[in-house]
Motif scaffolding. Structure first.
Motif: not given
Length: 243
Positions: A96, A98, A101-102, A147-148
């Protein structure tokens, strides 16, 4: 929904479309159907005189301010807010990025925060309203490679519980609840290979995917005065997937 002014995000298709249409059919005076891309709604939205299409990025402060001002000028209040806009960018944790995620946290969590912050003053004017935010069973129980998404949907639940306490200060009746869908028959699941889909259905005690209308009916209940004594709760609509 008679006489209610409603706002729905992520409304162009899927769950958002079903929710918008259900609120409109239930007699809402006006449903502001909001999406960053309203083009997919062109095939259905003109069937309703009480739905207004709004192109909106839920993370754009200027757009939110414009919408708030418009609703204030046209109706002077908001009765129902449905936070439905959301995206996925799935990957195992070690893969994953960044950016993945963002992007998910921005739209799914920050977007719910910003949208609610923008609409809340229009509910406070009458000290009454209902906020229904779409979380997920992934937000309550997690999932591999998300996860995100799990963090964002779990965050919605935590915010909602805090709002249920915060928004009633001074005797206001502003309720906040979540719906946590399971596997629902949307464009996302329709793209899943048939064998994988069969395995998904085998995990569901009721033996089938849910339909967008199943979620819309839950929203209608929580948004209405029939749920006047319900706040700070998470309604799982998942066919028994998570027990």
């Amino acid at each position: 929904m008679q006489d209610n002014i409603c706002v729905v995000t992520g409304a162009a298709r899927g769950l958002g479309r079903a929710i918008s249409e259900t609120l409109a059919r239930a007699g809402a005076t006006r449903v502001y159907a909001c999406d960053i891309n309203m083009a997919p709604a062109k095939d259905w939205i003109d069937n309703y005189d009480n739905i207004t299409a709004v192109t909106l990025d839920v993370c754009d402060p200027a757009g939110l301010s414009t919408l708030s001002g418009r609703i204030m000028a046209e109706h002077g209040r908001v009765d129902v807010l449905v936070n439905n806009a959301g995206i996925t960018r799935d990957a195992l944790l070690d893969k994953m990025t960044e950016s993945d995620w963002d992007m998910v946290l921005d739209v799914n969590l920050k977007g719910v925060f910003m949208m609610t912050q923008a609409m809340l003053p229009l509910m406070k004017l009458q000290a009454k309203g209902s906020i229904v935010s779409i979380s997920s069973v992934v937000g309550t129980d997690g999932n591999i490679g998300q996860s995100n998404y799990a963090a964002s949907k779990g965050g919605i639940i935590s915010m909602t519980k805090g709002w249920a306490r915060e928004f009633v200060h001074g005797g206001a009746q502003i309720r906040a609840n979540c719906i946590a869908p399971g596997f629902i028959n949307t464009e996302m699941t329709q793209a899943v290979p048939e064998k994988v889909l069969a395995k998904m259905c085998a995990r569901i005690p009721l033996g089938a995917l849910g339909e967008p209308q199943d979620i819309a009916e839950g929203v209608l209940f929580l948004a209405s005065d029939r749920a006047r004594y319900i706040t700070g709760q998470v309604l799982k609509i998942d066919g028994g997937l998570v027990l």
